[in-house]
Design an enzyme around this catalytic site. Sequence first.
Site, PDB file in Angstrom:
ATOM      1  N   CYS A 190       0.819  -1.232   0.000  1.00 31.44           N
ATOM      2  CA  CYS A 190       0.000   0.000   0.000  1.00 31.44           C
ATOM      3  C   CYS A 190       0.840   1.264   0.000  1.00 31.44           C
ATOM      4  O   CYS A 190       0.324   2.348  -0.260  1.00 31.44           O
ATOM      5  CB  CYS A 190      -0.915   0.008   1.216  1.00 31.44           C
ATOM      6  SG  CYS A 190       0.025   0.090   2.748  1.00 31.44           S
ATOM      7  N   ASP A 210       2.247   2.558   2.649  1.00 35.27           N
ATOM      8  CA  ASP A 210       2.185   3.232   3.947  1.00 35.27           C
ATOM      9  C   ASP A 210       3.492   3.035   4.726  1.00 35.27           C
ATOM     10  O   ASP A 210       4.193   2.058   4.529  1.00 35.27           O
ATOM     11  CB  ASP A 210       1.013   2.703   4.778  1.00 35.27           C
ATOM     12  CG  ASP A 210      -0.317   3.137   4.193  1.00 35.27           C
ATOM     13  OD1 ASP A 210      -0.335   4.138   3.462  1.00 35.27           O
ATOM     14  OD2 ASP A 210      -1.335   2.481   4.475  1.00 35.27           O
ATOM     15  N   CYS A 244      -3.084   2.165   7.986  1.00 34.88           N
ATOM     16  CA  CYS A 244      -4.469   1.767   8.229  1.00 34.88           C
ATOM     17  C   CYS A 244      -4.740   1.413   9.702  1.00 34.88           C
ATOM     18  O   CYS A 244      -3.854   1.517  10.553  1.00 34.88           O
ATOM     19  CB  CYS A 244      -4.789   0.560   7.353  1.00 34.88           C
ATOM     20  SG  CYS A 244      -3.852  -0.901   7.840  1.00 34.88           S
ATOM     21  N   CYS A 264       0.350  -5.520   7.234  1.00 33.12           N
ATOM     22  CA  CYS A 264       0.219  -4.296   8.051  1.00 33.12           C
ATOM     23  C   CYS A 264       0.521  -4.601   9.512  1.00 33.12           C
ATOM     24  O   CYS A 264       0.960  -3.721  10.247  1.00 33.12           O
ATOM     25  CB  CYS A 264      -1.201  -3.734   7.981  1.00 33.12           C
ATOM     26  SG  CYS A 264      -1.926  -3.726   6.347  1.00 33.12           S
TER      27      CYS A 264
HETATM   28 FE1  FES Z   1      -1.272   0.324   4.469  1.00 35.18          FE
HETATM   29 FE2  FES Z   1      -2.313  -1.332   6.216  1.00 35.18          FE
HETATM   30  S1  FES Z   1      -3.134  -0.775   4.274  1.00 35.18           S
HETATM   31  S2  FES Z   1      -0.472  -0.265   6.372  1.00 35.18           S
END
Ligand code: FES
Length: 167
Positions: free
Chosen positions: A35, A37, A64, A111
């Site tokens: 993702c 992140d 998230c 995640c």
């Molecule tokens: Fe990006 Fe969980 S969707 S850290």
Amino acid sequence: MFNYPKKVLEHFKKPRNMGRIKNADAVGEAGNLICGDVMRIYLKIKEKNGKKIISDIKGEVFGCIVAVANTSMLTTLIKGKTLEEALKFDKEDLIKKLGGREKIPPIKIHCSILAADALKEAIYNYYEKNNLPIPEELKKEHERIRKSVEEIERRHKEFLSLEREII
Ligand code: FES
């Protein structure tokens, strides 16, 4: 919409130890290649009886629900541990504490280990900054985690230049 385990929701709604530590002794960053992140772990280290203790730990999350929850959970488990104990921390333990692989949606498993990677990077950062010998296993992990973060940064730059071309 996913069904999250109770522990994930509990830590997401009331996250512990979030934010930065001013004058942190070490900082580690890890990213989710899927993702994009990213999260950071900040550590404060104190010496006690010849041991290096994590006296404070905070996390910064750009991710998230599960990413926030696992960072919060990890900080509560690691605070007060020695660096050696923290290095032995197993990411599967984090997954178990959050409800287990059978309850966390499969797409969210990655995640749920990000904080464990960011912690490793923070410990690596501490050893490096203080010219301490770095365990071989930690060096390997550092390479793996660093490559992911570099790839995320590369994709982010690519995205920004594409966006500029379109606008
Ligand atoms: Fe990006 Fe969980 S969707 S850290």
